[in-house]
Design a protein around this motif. Structure first.
Motif, short mmCIF file in Angstrom:
data_model
loop_
_atom_site.label_atom_id
_atom_site.label_comp_id
_atom_site.label_asym_id
_atom_site.label_seq_id
_atom_site.Cartn_x
_atom_site.Cartn_y
_atom_site.Cartn_z
N ALA A 69 0.83 -1.21 0.00
CA ALA A 69 0.00 0.00 0.00
C ALA A 69 0.86 1.26 0.00
O ALA A 69 0.52 2.25 -0.64
CB ALA A 69 -0.94 -0.01 1.20
N GLU A 70 1.99 1.22 0.68
CA GLU A 70 2.90 2.38 0.72
C GLU A 70 3.52 2.63 -0.67
O GLU A 70 3.62 3.76 -1.12
CB GLU A 70 4.00 2.13 1.75
CG GLU A 70 4.96 3.28 1.91
CD GLU A 70 6.01 2.98 2.98
OE1 GLU A 70 7.19 3.27 2.74
OE2 GLU A 70 5.62 2.47 4.05
N VAL A 71 3.91 1.56 -1.34
CA VAL A 71 4.47 1.67 -2.70
C VAL A 71 3.41 2.21 -3.65
O VAL A 71 3.68 3.09 -4.47
CB VAL A 71 4.99 0.30 -3.19
CG1 VAL A 71 5.49 0.40 -4.62
CG2 VAL A 71 6.08 -0.23 -2.27
N MET A 72 2.18 1.71 -3.52
CA MET A 72 1.09 2.17 -4.38
C MET A 72 0.84 3.66 -4.20
O MET A 72 0.65 4.38 -5.17
CB MET A 72 -0.18 1.37 -4.11
CG MET A 72 -0.08 -0.07 -4.60
SD MET A 72 -1.57 -1.02 -4.27
CE MET A 72 -2.73 -0.20 -5.36
N ARG A 73 0.84 4.13 -2.95
CA ARG A 73 0.64 5.56 -2.69
C ARG A 73 1.79 6.39 -3.26
O ARG A 73 1.58 7.43 -3.87
CB ARG A 73 0.51 5.83 -1.19
CG ARG A 73 -0.86 5.57 -0.63
CD ARG A 73 -1.00 6.08 0.80
NE ARG A 73 -0.05 5.46 1.71
CZ ARG A 73 -0.23 4.29 2.33
NH1 ARG A 73 -1.34 3.62 2.12
NH2 ARG A 73 0.67 3.81 3.15
N ALA A 74 3.02 5.92 -3.08
CA ALA A 74 4.19 6.67 -3.51
C ALA A 74 4.22 6.86 -5.03
O ALA A 74 4.72 7.88 -5.52
CB ALA A 74 5.47 5.96 -3.05
N PHE A 75 3.67 5.89 -5.77
CA PHE A 75 3.73 5.96 -7.23
C PHE A 75 2.35 6.13 -7.87
O PHE A 75 2.20 6.03 -9.07
CB PHE A 75 4.41 4.70 -7.79
CG PHE A 75 5.90 4.74 -7.60
CD1 PHE A 75 6.71 5.29 -8.57
CD2 PHE A 75 6.47 4.26 -6.45
CE1 PHE A 75 8.08 5.34 -8.40
CE2 PHE A 75 7.84 4.30 -6.26
CZ PHE A 75 8.64 4.85 -7.24
N ASP A 76 1.34 6.39 -7.04
CA ASP A 76 -0.02 6.60 -7.54
C ASP A 76 -0.47 5.44 -8.43
O ASP A 76 -0.99 5.63 -9.53
CB ASP A 76 -0.11 7.93 -8.29
CG ASP A 76 -1.55 8.39 -8.47
OD1 ASP A 76 -2.40 8.04 -7.63
OD2 ASP A 76 -1.82 9.11 -9.45
N LEU A 77 -0.27 4.22 -7.95
CA LEU A 77 -0.65 3.01 -8.69
C LEU A 77 -2.12 2.67 -8.43
O LEU A 77 -2.64 2.93 -7.35
CB LEU A 77 0.23 1.83 -8.29
CG LEU A 77 1.73 2.02 -8.54
CD1 LEU A 77 2.52 0.87 -7.92
CD2 LEU A 77 2.02 2.16 -10.01
N VAL A 78 -2.76 2.09 -9.42
CA VAL A 78 -4.18 1.73 -9.34
C VAL A 78 -4.29 0.21 -9.38
O VAL A 78 -3.81 -0.42 -10.32
CB VAL A 78 -4.97 2.34 -10.52
CG1 VAL A 78 -6.42 1.94 -10.45
CG2 VAL A 78 -4.81 3.85 -10.52
N SER A 79 -4.94 -0.37 -8.39
CA SER A 79 -5.12 -1.82 -8.38
C SER A 79 -6.08 -2.22 -9.50
O SER A 79 -6.90 -1.43 -9.97
CB SER A 79 -5.67 -2.30 -7.04
OG SER A 79 -7.03 -1.95 -6.90
N TYR A 80 -5.97 -3.47 -9.91
CA TYR A 80 -6.86 -3.99 -10.94
C TYR A 80 -8.31 -3.90 -10.47
O TYR A 80 -9.20 -3.50 -11.21
CB TYR A 80 -6.49 -5.44 -11.26
CG TYR A 80 -7.34 -6.06 -12.33
CD1 TYR A 80 -7.18 -5.68 -13.66
CD2 TYR A 80 -8.31 -7.01 -12.03
CE1 TYR A 80 -7.97 -6.24 -14.66
CE2 TYR A 80 -9.09 -7.56 -13.02
CZ TYR A 80 -8.91 -7.18 -14.33
OH TYR A 80 -9.69 -7.72 -15.31
#
Length: 96
Positions: free
Chosen positions: A63-74
């Motif tokens: 979740a921290e990596v997703m926030r840092a790179f503004d990633l969107v889950s499938y």
């Protein structure tokens, strides 16, 4: 036969893993791997257009990596797509 008893299989399962839609996240995945190195595992499944992102560091939640790179889950991508389709007059499919 197996002789005495049944065979035993053991595995370590890492639940800190997420599927990411390929197109929206593609350009950021090289940067994720570059920044975190061996702390994450990034895998691309071409036939499904999915990235799999897994944390290999207990101090680095996905979740921290997703926030840092503004990633969107499938899952979030599909939900947003469905909302957009319905907003334009699409019909929700009956899951039966």
């Amino acid at each position: 036969g197996f002789g005495f008893g049944a065979p035993i299989v053991m595995a370590t399962i890492n639940f800190d893993r997420v599927a990411l839609y390929g197109n929206d996240n593609q350009e950021r995945m090289v940067d994720v791997q570059r920044k975190y190195g061996a702390r994450v595992r990034v895998e691309y499944i071409q036939q499904n257009c999915l990235w799999l992102l897994e944390s290999r560091d207990p101090d680095l939640p996905v979740a921290e990596v997703m926030r840092a790179f503004d990633l969107v889950s499938y899952r979030d991508y599909i939900a947003a797509s469905e909302t957009a389709i319905l907003a334009k007059g699409g019909v929700k499919e009956d899951p039966r």
